[in-house]
Design a protein around this motif. Structure first.
Motif, PDB file in Angstrom:
ATOM      1  N   VAL A 188       0.708  -1.036   0.057  1.00 22.67           N
ATOM      2  CA  VAL A 188       0.149  -0.056   0.299  1.00 22.67           C
ATOM      3  C   VAL A 188       0.891   1.201   0.059  1.00 22.67           C
ATOM      4  O   VAL A 188       1.959   1.490   0.860  1.00 22.67           O
ATOM      5  N   LEU A 189       0.616   2.166  -0.951  1.00 23.44           N
ATOM      6  CA  LEU A 189       1.620   3.335  -1.120  1.00 23.44           C
ATOM      7  C   LEU A 189       2.888   2.919  -1.228  1.00 23.44           C
ATOM      8  O   LEU A 189       3.894   3.440  -0.707  1.00 23.44           O
ATOM      9  N   HIS A 229       2.536   2.824   6.023  1.00 28.33           N
ATOM     10  CA  HIS A 229       2.471   3.984   5.602  1.00 28.33           C
ATOM     11  C   HIS A 229       0.971   4.638   6.023  1.00 28.33           C
ATOM     12  O   HIS A 229       0.219   5.346   5.506  1.00 28.33           O
ATOM     13  N   ASN A 230       0.346   4.117   7.310  1.00 35.41           N
ATOM     14  CA  ASN A 230      -0.862   4.353   7.651  1.00 35.41           C
ATOM     15  C   ASN A 230      -0.961   5.928   7.991  1.00 35.41           C
ATOM     16  O   ASN A 230      -2.041   6.354   8.116  1.00 35.41           O
ATOM     17  N   ASN A 231       0.155   6.474   8.274  1.00 38.14           N
ATOM     18  CA  ASN A 231      -0.039   8.040   8.390  1.00 38.14           C
ATOM     19  C   ASN A 231      -0.132   8.939   7.202  1.00 38.14           C
ATOM     20  O   ASN A 231      -0.653   9.949   7.293  1.00 38.14           O
ATOM     21  N   ARG A 232      -0.153   7.974   6.171  1.00 40.23           N
ATOM     22  CA  ARG A 232      -0.749   8.604   4.810  1.00 40.23           C
ATOM     23  C   ARG A 232      -2.031   8.315   4.433  1.00 40.23           C
ATOM     24  O   ARG A 232      -2.431   8.583   3.267  1.00 40.23           O
ATOM     25  N   ILE A 233      -2.453   7.581   5.354  1.00 43.70           N
ATOM     26  CA  ILE A 233      -3.946   7.086   5.049  1.00 43.70           C
ATOM     27  C   ILE A 233      -4.953   7.756   5.772  1.00 43.70           C
ATOM     28  O   ILE A 233      -4.770   7.758   7.070  1.00 43.70           O
ATOM     29  N   GLY A 234      -6.218   7.994   5.222  1.00 45.02           N
ATOM     30  CA  GLY A 234      -7.339   8.584   6.060  1.00 45.02           C
ATOM     31  C   GLY A 234      -8.084   7.547   5.982  1.00 45.02           C
ATOM     32  O   GLY A 234      -8.640   6.889   4.843  1.00 45.02           O
ATOM     33  N   TYR A 235      -8.850   7.078   7.146  1.00 45.40           N
ATOM     34  CA  TYR A 235      -9.880   5.700   7.421  1.00 45.40           C
ATOM     35  C   TYR A 235     -11.147   6.401   7.994  1.00 45.40           C
ATOM     36  O   TYR A 235     -11.078   6.837   9.239  1.00 45.40           O
ATOM     37  N   VAL A 236     -12.187   5.978   7.490  1.00 50.40           N
ATOM     38  CA  VAL A 236     -13.537   6.212   7.981  1.00 50.40           C
ATOM     39  C   VAL A 236     -13.852   4.846   8.298  1.00 50.40           C
ATOM     40  O   VAL A 236     -14.427   4.225   7.280  1.00 50.40           O
ATOM     41  N   GLN A 254     -12.281  14.514   9.764  1.00 47.09           N
ATOM     42  CA  GLN A 254     -11.087  13.875  10.711  1.00 47.09           C
ATOM     43  C   GLN A 254     -10.134  13.020   9.784  1.00 47.09           C
ATOM     44  O   GLN A 254      -9.174  13.141  10.095  1.00 47.09           O
ATOM     45  N   ALA A 255     -10.893  12.262   8.669  1.00 48.30           N
ATOM     46  CA  ALA A 255     -10.019  11.493   8.009  1.00 48.30           C
ATOM     47  C   ALA A 255      -9.039  12.507   7.157  1.00 48.30           C
ATOM     48  O   ALA A 255      -7.654  12.020   6.821  1.00 48.30           O
ATOM     49  N   LEU A 256      -9.164  13.652   6.693  1.00 51.18           N
ATOM     50  CA  LEU A 256      -8.722  14.513   5.723  1.00 51.18           C
ATOM     51  C   LEU A 256      -7.801  15.176   6.472  1.00 51.18           C
ATOM     52  O   LEU A 256      -6.923  15.914   5.925  1.00 51.18           O
ATOM     53  N   VAL A 257      -7.916  15.609   7.844  1.00 47.95           N
ATOM     54  CA  VAL A 257      -7.001  16.597   8.386  1.00 47.95           C
ATOM     55  C   VAL A 257      -5.644  16.114   8.511  1.00 47.95           C
ATOM     56  O   VAL A 257      -4.874  17.221   8.601  1.00 47.95           O
ATOM     57  N   GLY A 258      -5.228  15.048   8.258  1.00 48.02           N
ATOM     58  CA  GLY A 258      -3.762  14.450   8.350  1.00 48.02           C
ATOM     59  C   GLY A 258      -3.341  14.768   6.943  1.00 48.02           C
ATOM     60  O   GLY A 258      -2.119  14.311   6.488  1.00 48.02           O
ATOM     61  N   LYS A 259      -4.058  15.044   5.920  1.00 50.80           N
ATOM     62  CA  LYS A 259      -3.768  15.276   4.527  1.00 50.80           C
ATOM     63  C   LYS A 259      -3.158  14.034   3.744  1.00 50.80           C
ATOM     64  O   LYS A 259      -2.020  13.891   3.526  1.00 50.80           O
ATOM     65  N   PRO A 260      -4.152  13.094   3.945  1.00 53.63           N
ATOM     66  CA  PRO A 260      -3.836  11.733   3.381  1.00 53.63           C
ATOM     67  C   PRO A 260      -3.446  11.675   1.868  1.00 53.63           C
ATOM     68  O   PRO A 260      -4.024  12.641   1.001  1.00 53.63           O
ATOM     69  N   ASP A 261      -2.742  10.500   1.419  1.00 57.01           N
ATOM     70  CA  ASP A 261      -2.652  10.322  -0.078  1.00 57.01           C
ATOM     71  C   ASP A 261      -3.807   9.224  -0.441  1.00 57.01           C
ATOM     72  O   ASP A 261      -4.099   9.299  -1.642  1.00 57.01           O
ATOM     73  N   LEU A 262      -4.370   8.517   0.454  1.00 57.57           N
ATOM     74  CA  LEU A 262      -5.240   7.553   0.398  1.00 57.57           C
ATOM     75  C   LEU A 262      -6.336   7.599   1.387  1.00 57.57           C
ATOM     76  O   LEU A 262      -5.971   7.722   2.283  1.00 57.57           O
ATOM     77  N   LEU A 263      -7.606   7.571   0.803  1.00 55.09           N
ATOM     78  CA  LEU A 263      -8.495   7.774   1.636  1.00 55.09           C
ATOM     79  C   LEU A 263      -9.332   6.571   1.471  1.00 55.09           C
ATOM     80  O   LEU A 263      -9.932   5.952   0.402  1.00 55.09           O
ATOM     81  N   MET A 264      -9.783   5.852   2.765  1.00 56.70           N
ATOM     82  CA  MET A 264     -10.387   4.502   2.858  1.00 56.70           C
ATOM     83  C   MET A 264     -11.738   4.829   3.590  1.00 56.70           C
ATOM     84  O   MET A 264     -11.749   5.163   4.935  1.00 56.70           O
ATOM     85  N   LEU A 265     -13.060   4.337   3.103  1.00 52.36           N
ATOM     86  CA  LEU A 265     -13.970   4.438   3.946  1.00 52.36           C
ATOM     87  C   LEU A 265     -14.849   2.990   3.645  1.00 52.36           C
ATOM     88  O   LEU A 265     -14.941   2.507   2.840  1.00 52.36           O
ATOM     89  N   ASP A 266     -15.191   2.387   4.675  1.00 49.51           N
ATOM     90  CA  ASP A 266     -16.092   1.426   4.970  1.00 49.51           C
ATOM     91  C   ASP A 266     -17.589   1.799   5.016  1.00 49.51           C
ATOM     92  O   ASP A 266     -18.153   2.267   6.319  1.00 49.51           O
TER      93      ASP A 266
END
Length: 303
Positions: free
Chosen positions: A66-67, A74-81, A153-165
């Motif tokens: 992943v990434l 690289h979970n610090n580059r991922i926004g997770y909802v 909340q997931a975007l505030v860390g400026k992610p490269d990858l956004l994952m939503l369940d």
């Protein structure tokens, strides 16, 4: 990350839980800058797949990158909802406080909030249309509003990858459209790679480039023009499905009306499933990297 580099790569990947194989022989790539869905029946392992990509569930065999690195690196580059976002946090928190958890929620103790952090939280809420609710408790917000707070909340860390369940689950039609609009803007304006676990594809169809579908215990990735096949979807969901195109060119997926009540649910043998995808280990050589939408997003974070 270059759009020529795959955001997620599965190679001979399989996973088991409590001694039962959930899915196996996963060989595919998901392009950077794409919007993709993970689809399948209940219990097929959709959420499990997303947790594997986050490094939360170990593989039985194979690898998942992943990434550009092992899953979880690289979970610090991922926004997770998560699906149960509202149930996972204190509903007495204000919308603004919950968004700030995306920056400091993993730290123990009390930490001062900087003006820069507050500004980043405000920008994320402004992008999702929730800036005017910054001081409103989550308990007073509608389900659709809470979902957009979760995305902020997931975007505030400026992610490269956004994952939503299951981001559209239990939302009314207007709230679903608002959520999809936010995802479309993220992909269009910033080139953000987005992955969504979904039961119903219809609301997401305008923004999807491809989908991972779990068929006969094996995950496959294909572009949407290949996934939107009535025979494949009928096999996938075990009931007769139609793919309808309107005169305006819009497509939607629907069960066949007036299906006899005594109809035997569709089942599929490995030979039938093989007509849709070839279970071989050189799938990674297939060119799954083209973006059928022709989008030209160049950034990967909210500025």
């Amino acid at each position: 990350m270059s759009k020529d580099t795959a955001a997620i790569v599965f190679h001979d990947a399989s996973v088991s839980l409590a001694g039962r194989t959930i899915w196996s022989r996963g060989n595919f790539e998901i392009p950077t800058g794409s919007v993709s869905a993970i689809v399948g029946t209940n219990g097929a392992g959709k959420t499990t797949m997303m947790k594997v990509e986050l490094g939360l569930i170990p593989l039985k065999t194979g690898t998942v990158k992943v990434l550009g690195a092992d899953a979880g690196t690289h979970n610090n580059r991922i926004g997770y909802v998560p699906q149960n976002y509202a149930g996972d946090i204190d509903s007495n928190l204000t919308a603004g406080q919950s968004v700030l958890l995306g920056l400091n929620g993993t730290r123990f103790g009390i930490h001062p909030i900087t003006s820069k952090q507050r500004e980043r939280a405000y920008q994320a809420m402004e992008f999702t249309g929730m800036a005017d609710k910054v001081d409103v408790p989550l308990s007073e917000l509608s389900g659709g509003m809470r979902q957009r707070v979760a995305i902020a909340q997931a975007l505030v860390g400026k992610p490269d990858l956004l994952m939503l369940d299951e981001p559209l689950a239990n939302l009314d039609l207007a709230s679903q459209r608002e959520t999809v609009h936010v995802l479309a803007r993220l992909n269009r304006e910033f080139g953000m790679t987005i992955q969504v676990v979904a039961h119903d594809l219809n609301m997401l169809l305008p923004i999807l480039n491809g989908a991972v579908y779990l068929l006969d215990g094996h995950p496959h990735y294909a572009r949407m023009n290949e996934v939107l096949d009535a025979d494949l979807l009928t096999h996938l969901y075990g009931t007769t499905v139609q793919v309808v195109t309107t005169p305006q060119g819009d497509m939607f997926v629907t069960p066949t009306p007036d299906e006899p009540q005594d109809t035997t649910p569709d089942t599929h043998s490995p030979a039938e499933a093989a007509r849709f995808h070839n279970h071989v280990h050189d799938d990674l050589r297939r060119d799954n990297t083209s973006d059928s939408s022709g989008r030209n997003g160049t950034g990967s974070s909210i500025q």
